[in-house]
Every structure is written in C-alpha cells, then in structure tokens.
Design a protein around this motif. Structure first.
Motif, short mmCIF file in Angstrom:
data_model
loop_
_atom_site.label_atom_id
_atom_site.label_comp_id
_atom_site.label_asym_id
_atom_site.label_seq_id
_atom_site.Cartn_x
_atom_site.Cartn_y
_atom_site.Cartn_z
N HIS A 127 0.82 -1.21 0.00
CA HIS A 127 0.00 0.00 0.00
C HIS A 127 0.85 1.26 0.00
N SER A 128 2.00 1.20 0.66
CA SER A 128 2.80 2.43 0.68
C SER A 128 3.44 2.70 -0.68
N ILE A 129 3.77 1.65 -1.41
CA ILE A 129 4.31 1.90 -2.75
C ILE A 129 3.23 2.51 -3.64
N LEU A 130 2.00 2.00 -3.50
CA LEU A 130 0.91 2.47 -4.34
C LEU A 130 0.36 3.82 -3.88
N GLY A 131 0.81 4.26 -2.69
CA GLY A 131 0.30 5.53 -2.17
C GLY A 131 -1.13 5.43 -1.68
N ILE A 132 -1.54 4.25 -1.20
CA ILE A 132 -2.92 4.10 -0.74
C ILE A 132 -2.96 3.60 0.70
N LEU A 133 -2.04 4.10 1.51
CA LEU A 133 -2.07 3.72 2.93
C LEU A 133 -3.36 4.21 3.57
N PRO A 134 -3.89 3.46 4.51
CA PRO A 134 -5.10 3.93 5.19
C PRO A 134 -4.84 5.24 5.94
N TYR A 135 -5.92 5.97 6.22
CA TYR A 135 -5.77 7.35 6.68
C TYR A 135 -5.08 7.47 8.04
N ASN A 136 -5.08 6.39 8.83
CA ASN A 136 -4.48 6.49 10.16
C ASN A 136 -3.03 6.01 10.18
N SER A 137 -2.40 6.00 9.01
CA SER A 137 -1.01 5.55 8.99
C SER A 137 -0.17 6.48 8.13
N HIS A 138 1.10 6.45 8.34
CA HIS A 138 1.99 7.23 7.49
C HIS A 138 3.33 6.54 7.36
N MET A 139 4.10 6.95 6.36
CA MET A 139 5.37 6.26 6.11
C MET A 139 6.55 7.22 6.22
N GLU A 140 7.68 6.63 6.51
CA GLU A 140 8.93 7.38 6.48
C GLU A 140 9.89 6.61 5.60
N GLY A 141 10.92 7.30 5.12
CA GLY A 141 11.88 6.64 4.25
C GLY A 141 11.64 7.05 2.82
N LYS A 142 12.27 6.36 1.91
CA LYS A 142 12.23 6.81 0.53
C LYS A 142 11.84 5.68 -0.40
N ILE A 143 10.97 5.99 -1.34
CA ILE A 143 10.66 5.04 -2.40
C ILE A 143 10.99 5.72 -3.72
N ARG A 144 11.81 5.06 -4.52
CA ARG A 144 12.13 5.60 -5.83
C ARG A 144 11.56 4.70 -6.89
N TYR A 145 10.97 5.33 -7.90
CA TYR A 145 10.45 4.56 -9.02
C TYR A 145 11.16 5.06 -10.25
N ASN A 146 11.81 4.14 -10.96
CA ASN A 146 12.49 4.53 -12.18
C ASN A 146 13.49 5.66 -11.92
N GLY A 147 14.12 5.61 -10.76
CA GLY A 147 15.15 6.58 -10.44
C GLY A 147 14.64 7.85 -9.77
N GLU A 148 13.32 8.08 -9.82
CA GLU A 148 12.80 9.30 -9.23
C GLU A 148 11.98 9.01 -7.98
N THR A 149 11.99 9.96 -7.05
CA THR A 149 11.22 9.78 -5.83
C THR A 149 9.75 9.59 -6.16
N LEU A 150 9.16 8.56 -5.57
CA LEU A 150 7.76 8.27 -5.84
C LEU A 150 6.90 8.97 -4.79
N THR A 151 6.46 10.17 -5.14
CA THR A 151 5.59 10.88 -4.21
C THR A 151 4.18 10.32 -4.31
#
Ligand code: SF4
Lengths: 316, 330
Positions: A62-86
């Motif tokens: 879920h964190s890669i897809l950006g669909i974490l449930p509303y009561n959670s959050h992530m730290e750290g970095k995800i890069r997709y194809n070399g670029e930060t995956l916001t």
C-alpha cells in the motif's frame, strides 16, 4: 540495469489511541508495522518478500501504491524509475504502470460485472479491446465479462485479477499473496504467469507467507520478521542452510516440508511491540547478551546477501 | 419465478396474521382505555339532563354494554365480509373516512418519504466519504440533534418561525379556512402541506443518513475499494461507481422500512398542524372511543407499512445480482 523500484529505509507507522498508564485520557501512540525496510527490483526480476501473516507485508504494497489507510503514514524513501515516488506521482502511475494483484475475489466489487470493473468506467472501443485481449490471454472468454464476481470460480477470479494488470503495459507489479487457497499445482500455474510478465520486462514484488512458493519463482528473497527485513538472499542460497545468514531464515528452511518440517518454537512478536535489540531474541538459540541490549540492529551486507543479526554464523 | 411466488405467498400469510394481531392489540388497548365514551363524546352536563332510556340508547350506540369478545368477533366477521363498519364520530362508513383522510395525507406522506430518502442518502454518502472531516461532523451533528428532538416540538418550532413570525406559510389545516371547497387551488393545498411535510422530512432524514454513512464507511474500507484505488480510479469515481452502487441496496431496504416511521411521525405532526389527515383521524378516533374507525385506521396503516417492507424484500431480489441470478438458476 537501472532498478525500477528502490525502497530505502521504509517504515510504516500506525496511529493508535490507547489508555495511558495513569490517566484515563486516550493517548496517541505510533506503532511501526514496517521497520527500516530496504529493497530493490530491476525490470525482469522477481523479488519475494516472505513473512508470517499479519507481519505488515500488505502495508508495504500500500505504501508503494500511495494508498495507505488514513491512520497511517510512512517514512523513508521510495524511488520509481530513479525518481522519488511521491503520493501524487503514485496516483498517476497506479493502474497505468504500477499494478497491484490482490489476494482474491473480495477485491472485486460484488455488484459490478467483471468487464465493467476492468474497464474502470471507460466505454471507448480501445479500452474494450484491451480488456478483451487481457482476459483472453488468460483463457477467459467474452462471457466472463458479463459475470458478477460471485459467479467466478477461485481460479477464474485469480486470472481475472492478473488480467486486470495487463490491460496496460505493466512495469511494476506488486502481487500481494496472490494464491491463497489454491493447491500447489494451480498456485504454480498462476505463478508461471508472473514469470512470463517478468520476462516481458516488468519488475515484480511478490509478497507471500509461503517460502516454498516464493523460492519456486523468485530471483531474490527478502525475509520479514516482526516488520523488519532480517535477511536478503538469492534464491540459490536456499539450496543449503549453511548459505543462509539469519537464524530465523535457517529455521524457516528447516520448517519446509522437504527439510523435515521442524517448526520454529515460540511466537513472533507483534511489529509494534516496544522492545530493544533483536526482535528474534526470544526465539533465537544463538542469542547472546548483546543481542538484547543493542538498539536497532542494522542490516549489514554479508556473504553476498544482507542480514540483520549480530552473530550470523553462530548456528552454521 | 416459482421461488419468488412462494416467497411472496409466505409473506402474505404473515401479513394476514400480523394484521389480525394488530387489530387484537388495538382492541384490547381500547377496552383498557380509562376514557368513558359517553362522558367524552356527550359530556357530563348533557348526560345529567338525559333520561335513563336515552342513556341506554347511547350506551348501545357506543357499544358500552356489549361484552368485548362479542364486539371484537362481530367486527372481525364484518371485516372479513369487506365491511369495516361505520365511524361512530363521523357517522360515515369507516372506509370512506379513511379514503378521504388517506387522500389528503397521501401527498404529505409521499413527499416527506421521498425527500427524506433522497436527502438522507445524499447526506449519508457525503458524510461517509468525508469521514472525520467537517462535512461529516456537520451532518452527523445535525442527525444527532434531530434524532433527539421530538417531532412535535420541531413542528411547533417551524410553525412559530414560518407561520407566526415570518407569516410565509399558513398556520394549519390542509386548505384555507372558510374557503369554498371548489375554490381551493392546488397551490393552496401545496402551501398548506409544506410545513408538515418539511417537519416529517427533516426528522426522517437523520436515521437514513446515519445508516447510509455507516454503510458507506464499510464500503470505502472494503477490499474492492482498495483495489479500485490501486488501479488508479479517482476518489470521486470510487464514490459514485462503487460507493453508491453498494450503498443503494441497504438504503433502499431502509427506505421502504422507514414507511412506518413517516406514518408514525405524521400522527403527531398532523395534530400540531391540525392537518386533517389519517394521523389526525387516528388521534380523534382514539380519544373519542371510535372503535370501528380506530381499528380500521390501524389495520390500513399496518397494511401499508407491511406492503413497504414487502416491496423492499422483492426489490432486493430484483436488484441484487446474487439473489436474482441464484433464483433464476435454482
Ligand atoms: S542478533 Fe542475536 S538474537 Fe538476533 S538473530 Fe542474531 S544471534 Fe539471534
């Protein structure tokens, strides 16, 4: 080759409210479900994340897809194809380049026909054609489009879910436990579809609790324990237990049917539990004094893989 | 099809039993009523001036001297023959009294029912979609406030604001007072129905909105919505395509089941607005010991409520693909 996905020191936290020790007021508490996870996938590669059920593996997806449930959050970095995956970028990419293949039929709207769901509300002939050919690829005829999810058999549902990923050209596929309840043969057949997709150039993150299944298809395996990756190994390393690095991975190896079914004693702690030192200390036969007093034990490179253990060779 | 018929048949038998039960309970309550029909309807003073023969005649008219069981069985056997008797107060056949009242209540009830259903659904969907944020808080606050407000109090409040202070709308009745029946226009009737209908809608909304909100939250937390999100469907498309679709079924059931609440509410609200509808007739009949009329009204309204539930059940079978396809195959 450039990796399609790089995850660096990812942690996912849940906000939980609980009674404080002294006051009756609710206190906010952050529980880590995924801790300090790092991972890399190159196109054509299948990386399996193996861990017991309920160890926070789905949150990784879920964190890669950006669909974490509303009561959670992530730290750290995800890069997709070399670029930060916001989150914004993930929103654009999911369903276009990044795909989730979920567990089963409950992931389909029970009141909507299969075809309509795959088309996501679009009605143009191009979308129709692509949806058609995606289903055909997995041996599903035009009649399947007119079925409701409850009319699909278990195997059919699984194929529909895989087909949903090839309505476009997938570059990254996250398969979250895609074969539960299937017998070994059907499961392998479903997995062979993943190999095919990888050979066509997609990177695949395969999340499962089944080490054996993971080994039958993955190039690399990351082992999850209480929310942490405790070892990263090549699939070949699992040929001999001596090649493995972490006591838990070795215990998993011995627990496999063809290696004698020796179960791991003790219970896995919950990811969010407050503790010091090694999460595996309670079950580890090689545990020493420093394992419990050390803070977070780092993931270090070791013999061509990575391991999160202070005494990795103790049990060889 | 056979399955559907069987289902309907069973329901109809249950309905007959239910109506029988409702009529018995109403009858017993009426018998236990402390009100003396002669005193309430004729008056203490008038009774004092009457001869014993006159009083005996009146007692016979109001059925005071007949044993309850005989009275009930007499009523029942007449009803089974299709005769609901004559209203003691209105001196007209019960059926025609109910008919007139139902016609004047009908549009009131229907508009309140439709408005509260549509509005309740919309509010529930919005609150569920914005869970925890201000639209949700606003809607939930409104619902809780309304649910804890008696409808007759709200009726009086609206009456004060719109009829007394602002003078925009008439104070009561279904037509202008003292006007010739032929001269009454549809606009007049509408103006008179607005406040009662508004009261009923405002109170009816809360229940439906809160239920829909719960269901909407369930849907938005479901696996299939997660998957829809993962496949790049936008939030608005998720709410409209998956949310509404999955919320509609339970909402529809609730809507048909809520017929009873609207009818129940109308009894008090019509009283406040002196709106000559079915609800008001029920109160008059109850207080005036008009047994045939009261029994008639209870049976008819119970039948309407039951019909609402039956329609809900049948619609469920038509709309839910699981039942529809399962039934056509089985
Ligand atoms: S760090 Fe210590 S307790 Fe943890 S797995 Fe290694 S040896 Fe066992």
């Amino acid at each position: 080759m450039e990796p399609i996905l790089q995850i660096e020191h990812l942690s996912v936290y849940f906000t939980q409210y609980e009674h404080g020790p002294r006051s009756s007021a609710f206190q906010k508490r952050q529980l880590a479900a995924v801790k300090d996870l790092s991972l890399e996938i190159t196109p054509g590669q299948i990386v399996a994340v193996v861990g017991a059920s309920g160890s926070g593996k789905s949150l990784l997806a879920h964190s890669i897809l950006g669909i974490l449930p509303y009561n959670s959050h992530m730290e750290g970095k995800i890069r997709y194809n070399g670029e930060t995956l916001t989150e914004k970028k993930a929103r654009k990419l999911r369903g276009k380049e990044i795909f989730l293949i979920p567990q089963g039929v409950t992931y389909l709207d029970p009141l909507m026909k299969v075809g309509a769901q795959l088309r996501k509300g679009k009605k143009d002939p191009e979308t129709k054609r692509r949806c058609r050919s995606a289903l055909e690829r997995y041996g599903l005829g035009a009649d399947v489009e007119e079925l409701y999810p409850f009319e699909l058999s278990g195997g059919m549902a699984r194929r529909v879910l895989i087909a949903s990923a090839v309505t476009e050209k997938p570059r990254l596929i996250i398969a979250d436990e895609p074969t539960p309840g299937l017998d070994a043969r059907s499961a392998k057949r479903i997995l062979s579809h993943f190999r095919e997709l990888a050979d066509e150039g997609a990177g695949i993150l395969f999340i499962t609790h089944d080490l054996e299944l993971a080994l039958s298809i993955a190039d690399e395996v990351a082992v999850f324990y209480a929310g942490e990756t405790i070892e990263k190994a090549k699939a070949e390393d699992f040929g001999k237990p001596e090649n493995l690095r972490h006591p838990y991975t070795r215990a998993l190896w011995y627990a496999m049917p063809e290696h004698g079914f020796r179960a791991v004693g003790g219970l896995q702690p919950y990811a969010g539990d407050d503790r010091k030192g090694c999460p595996y200390a309670g079950q580890c036969t090689a545990c020493r004094e420093d394992c419990r007093t050390e803070g977070q034990i780092p993931l270090v490179e070791y013999r061509g893989g990575e391991v999160r253990c202070l005494h990795p060779d103790e049990m060889r | 099809m056979k399955h559907r018929l069987q289902f309907t048949g069973k329901k109809l038998i249950r309905m007959a039993l239910l109506l029988l039960g409702v009529s018995i309970v109403t009858f017993l309550l009426m018998c236990a009523s402390p009100l003396d029909p002669l005193q309430t309807n004729v008056g203490q003073a008038a009774l004092g001036t009457m001869s014993p023969e006159q009083i005996a005649k009146l007692e016979a008219y109001w059925g005071v001297d007949t044993p309850p069981l005989t009275r009930y069985l007499g009523w029942l056997s007449d009803v089974l023959k299709g005769d609901f008797g004559t209203s003691l107060l209105y001196r007209q056949p019960v059926i025609s009294v109910i008919g007139q009242r139902l016609v004047s209540s009908f549009w009131l009830l229907l508009s309140a029912w439709v408005i509260s259903g549509v509005l309740g659904l919309a509010m529930g969907v919005i609150a569920g979609a914005f869970r925890g944020r201000w639209p949700d808080r606003l809607i939930r606050g409104y619902c809780f406030l309304i649910s804890s407000t008696p409808s007759f109090w709200l009726a009086i409040l609206l009456l004060l604001i719109f009829a007394v202070w602002l003078g925009w709308l008439p104070i009561g009745l279904s037509v202008p007072a003292g006007m010739d029946a032929a001269a009454v226009t549809a606009a007049d009737r509408l103006r008179h129905a607005i406040l009662p209908a508004l009261t009923l809608s405002i109170t009816g909304v809360a229940n439906i909105a809160l239920h829909t909100r719960e269901k909407m939250i369930d849907v938005l937390e479901s696996d299939y919505v997660l998957f829809a999100r993962a496949r790049g469907e936008s939030e608005i498309s998720i709410i409209l395509r998956h949310g509404l679709r999955n919320v509609a079924l339970p909402a529809l059931t609730l809507q048909f089941a809520s017929v009873s609440e609207i009818i129940g509410g109308s009894v008090l609200v019509e009283q406040v607005f002196s709106y000559p509808g079915l609800g008001q007739a029920a109160v008059t009949a109850g207080l005036g010991s008009d047994l045939p009329l009261l029994l008639g009204i209870t049976v008819v309204t119970a039948a309407i409520v039951f019909a609402g539930n039956l329609i809900a059940d049948l619609l469920y079978g038509v709309i839910d693909p699981k039942i529809r396809k399962g039934a056509s195959r089985g």
